[in-house]
Design an enzyme around this catalytic site. Structure first.
Site, PDB file in Angstrom:
ATOM      1  N   ASP A   1      14.123  32.461  92.358  1.00  0.00           N
ATOM      2  CA  ASP A   1      12.889  33.169  92.713  1.00  0.00           C
ATOM      3  C   ASP A   1      11.651  32.310  92.632  1.00  0.00           C
ATOM      4  O   ASP A   1      10.696  32.503  93.372  1.00  0.00           O
ATOM      5  CB  ASP A   1      12.710  34.397  91.816  1.00  0.00           C
ATOM      6  CG  ASP A   1      12.336  34.007  90.397  1.00  0.00           C
ATOM      7  OD1 ASP A   1      13.165  33.375  89.711  1.00  0.00           O
ATOM      8  OD2 ASP A   1      11.209  34.304  89.958  1.00  0.00           O
TER       9      ASP A   1
ATOM     10  N   ASP B   1      12.258  28.351  88.171  1.00  0.00           N
ATOM     11  CA  ASP B   1      13.381  28.311  87.239  1.00  0.00           C
ATOM     12  C   ASP B   1      14.688  28.363  88.019  1.00  0.00           C
ATOM     13  O   ASP B   1      14.713  28.232  89.231  1.00  0.00           O
ATOM     14  CB  ASP B   1      13.281  29.446  86.217  1.00  0.00           C
ATOM     15  CG  ASP B   1      13.147  30.808  86.889  1.00  0.00           C
ATOM     16  OD1 ASP B   1      13.501  30.932  88.082  1.00  0.00           O
ATOM     17  OD2 ASP B   1      12.694  31.746  86.221  1.00  0.00           O
TER      18      ASP B   1
ATOM     19  N   TYR C   1      10.985  40.483  85.249  1.00  0.00           N
ATOM     20  CA  TYR C   1      10.949  41.376  86.408  1.00  0.00           C
ATOM     21  C   TYR C   1      11.307  42.800  86.008  1.00  0.00           C
ATOM     22  O   TYR C   1      12.130  43.451  86.647  1.00  0.00           O
ATOM     23  CB  TYR C   1      11.871  40.855  87.523  1.00  0.00           C
ATOM     24  CG  TYR C   1      11.341  39.583  88.144  1.00  0.00           C
ATOM     25  CD1 TYR C   1      10.250  39.618  89.008  1.00  0.00           C
ATOM     26  CD2 TYR C   1      11.905  38.354  87.845  1.00  0.00           C
ATOM     27  CE1 TYR C   1       9.745  38.451  89.568  1.00  0.00           C
ATOM     28  CE2 TYR C   1      11.409  37.182  88.386  1.00  0.00           C
ATOM     29  CZ  TYR C   1      10.327  37.234  89.252  1.00  0.00           C
ATOM     30  OH  TYR C   1       9.823  36.076  89.791  1.00  0.00           O
TER      31      TYR C   1
ATOM     32  N   GLU D   1       2.971  27.871  89.428  1.00  0.00           N
ATOM     33  CA  GLU D   1       4.351  28.141  89.816  1.00  0.00           C
ATOM     34  C   GLU D   1       4.421  28.787  91.197  1.00  0.00           C
ATOM     35  O   GLU D   1       3.734  29.774  91.461  1.00  0.00           O
ATOM     36  CB  GLU D   1       5.040  29.038  88.795  1.00  0.00           C
ATOM     37  CG  GLU D   1       6.525  29.203  89.054  1.00  0.00           C
ATOM     38  CD  GLU D   1       7.263  29.882  87.899  1.00  0.00           C
ATOM     39  OE1 GLU D   1       8.497  29.783  87.843  1.00  0.00           O
ATOM     40  OE2 GLU D   1       6.591  30.515  87.056  1.00  0.00           O
TER      41      GLU D   1
END
Length: 486
Positions: free
Chosen positions: A86, A89, A237, A467
């Protein structure tokens, strides 16, 4: 004209100008440099190749990335290889992955004709996600929601190609449901069925059949995956807004794909009690997206909600609730702020095109909003992201003369397999902490963005701002295709 009347008109004009000062001042600045939207489009799609998990194809263009996570799903005797990481990571979360696939597919449905040669790459990006989602939903009443253990993954800074953290698979079931993740997957597959309808009708049919099945599962066994999977999903999430919006979102996409009245009836019946007049839209909240998506259906209350979205956002609207940076960027103080700007801008462009076809304007109090104004607003937000901002920095890696060099991304920051074939394992902390630029260029990645004062430190350790994520790039694909053609 009498002096008193002239003075009154001047006061009215000054008051109106005061309402729009935040946008006019910023837009004058924002118009100082044009952009190559075709180049930005190509790069925004290329980014998804940098996020691929699994066995990479021979036509992989970001060649510093290699095969990874080839045993995903083996702990449950299933094949869960493929799909996308996603963000920076090495975990695969089905919820944001499905939303990214939905937005990529919607981009193709609305703007595929404007993409030119990039339409093929956009469909490849959609398929890489939906192929995984098909695997994740192959078993009846089982939907795989997560592959990898987030906390343990975050304790290591390592390449996906030779990671040694656990690749545990987690599923929602009829006994431990997850309506939000299941419904978002159904929405993604229904949207993708439309994207592939002309070029691959067999694949389109498979996606639509599975979308219907997974939607039925999500609706019949209602519950949030926070309950059963919260210790692994949260705080990354979690479902913060409830699963009702995902159920309606999925039904809306199924209605668009099938024109079956039962899905439209489901939308109308299940919207009761939901706060729909909102500008919330992203991987966790589908409300504003629902309003725009179904606004083309014969007159319905969602049109008023879609209008309210516009009035909640535009700076000149007397009912605006959105916040902006001094440079004019939509801003919410959260992880990955540019998701907000990208997602809402997609809705503005799309709703603007719908309004143009309907030859309709919007009234925000005494302010008349034209379709052109919606598109103008979205263009300003996109231009800001691409470099027309106080930092004179593009927030898309590899685009423009100045862009982030230290994105918070493991694969990009660590030596590639080609340069360092020996396994590195969990030993990359020096690369995270280094002030040197990333070793590999993650072309097209849009990072989290600047702070509320339009400042950006380009610090790899500050994931909040540095990120990149798939769900920022996905809506940008459609917007960039539109501006490329216009």
């Amino acid at each position: 004209m009498q002096p008193k009347k002239m003075a009154a008109l001047v006061k009215v004009a000054a008051a109106f100008l005061g309402l729009i000062s935040i946008v006019t001042a910023a837009e004058v600045t924002g118009s100082r440099r044009g952009h190559d939207y075709g180049d930005a489009l190509s790069k925004s799609i290329l980014f998804f190749e940098g996020q691929r998990s699994g066995k990479l194809p021979t036509n992989q263009r970001l060649t510093w990335r290699r095969d990874s996570a080839l045993k995903d799903g083996s702990d449950h005797g299933v094949d869960l290889t493929g799909g996308y990481y996603d963000a920076g990571d090495n975990v695969k979360y089905s919820f944001p992955m499905a939303f990214s696939a939905t937005m990529l597919a919607w981009s193709v449905v609305e703007y595929g004709g404007a993409m030119g040669e990039e339409r093929r790459h956009a469909l490849e990006a959609v398929r890489w996600g939906t192929d995984f989602l098909l695997k994740a939903t192959e078993k009846t009443n089982v939907v795989y929601a997560l592959v990898g253990v987030p906390v343990e993954d975050h304790h290591c800074w390592e390449r996906p190609e030779d990671m040694d953290t656990p690749r545990t698979s987690f599923a929602v079931t009829d006994k431990s449901p997850g309506s939000e993740v299941s419904a978002e997957i159904a929405a993604a597959m229904a949207a993708a069925s439309l994207a592939f309808k002309a070029s691959d009708p067999r694949y389109s049919k498979l996606l639509l059949q599975r979308a219907s099945q997974v939607f039925q599962f999500a609706d019949k066994f209602r519950g949030s995956y926070n309950t059963g999977l919260g210790q692994w999903i949260c705080p990354f999430y979690c479902d913060f807004g409830g699963y009702q919006d995902e159920l309606v979102w999925a039904a809306a996409w199924l209605h668009k794909a099938t024109n079956d009245a039962k899905y439209w009836n489901y939308v109308k019946q299940n919207i009761q009690g939901m706060s729909m007049a909102t500008s919330a839209f992203g991987w966790d909240s589908k409300h504003a997206g629902i309003n725009v998506l179904v606004s083309q259906v014969y007159f319905n209350p969602f049109i008023l909600n879609a209008d309210a979205l516009v009035c909640n956002v535009l700076p000149e609207s007397p009912s605006k609730s959105e916040k902006f940076t001094p440079g004019g960027l939509m801003f919410v103080d959260c992880m990955c702020n540019l998701q907000r700007s990208a997602a809402v801008s997609f809705l503005f462009v799309t709703y603007g095109t719908y309004l143009q076809k309907a030859k309709r304007t919007i009234n925000c109090g005494n302010v008349v909003v034209t379709p052109a104004r919606l598109i103008e607003f979205a263009k300003f937000q996109v231009d800001y992201i691409l470099g027309n901002n106080p930092m004179n920095m593009s927030y898309m890696v590899g685009y423009g003369h100045k862009y982030p060099e230290r994105a918070h991304h493991r694969g990009a920051s660590l030596p590639s397999i080609g340069d360092h074939p020996e396994p590195m394992g969990c030993s990359g902390w020096s690369y995270l902490n280094s002030s040197n630029p990333n070793l590999n260029l993650l072309v097209g990645a849009v990072v989290g963005g600047p702070d509320g004062n339009d400042q950006f430190a380009d610090n790899r350790r500050d994931a909040k701002y540095s990120e990149p994520t798939t769900y920022v790039n996905a809506p940008l694909v459609g917007i960039l295709a539109y501006f490329k053609a216009h």
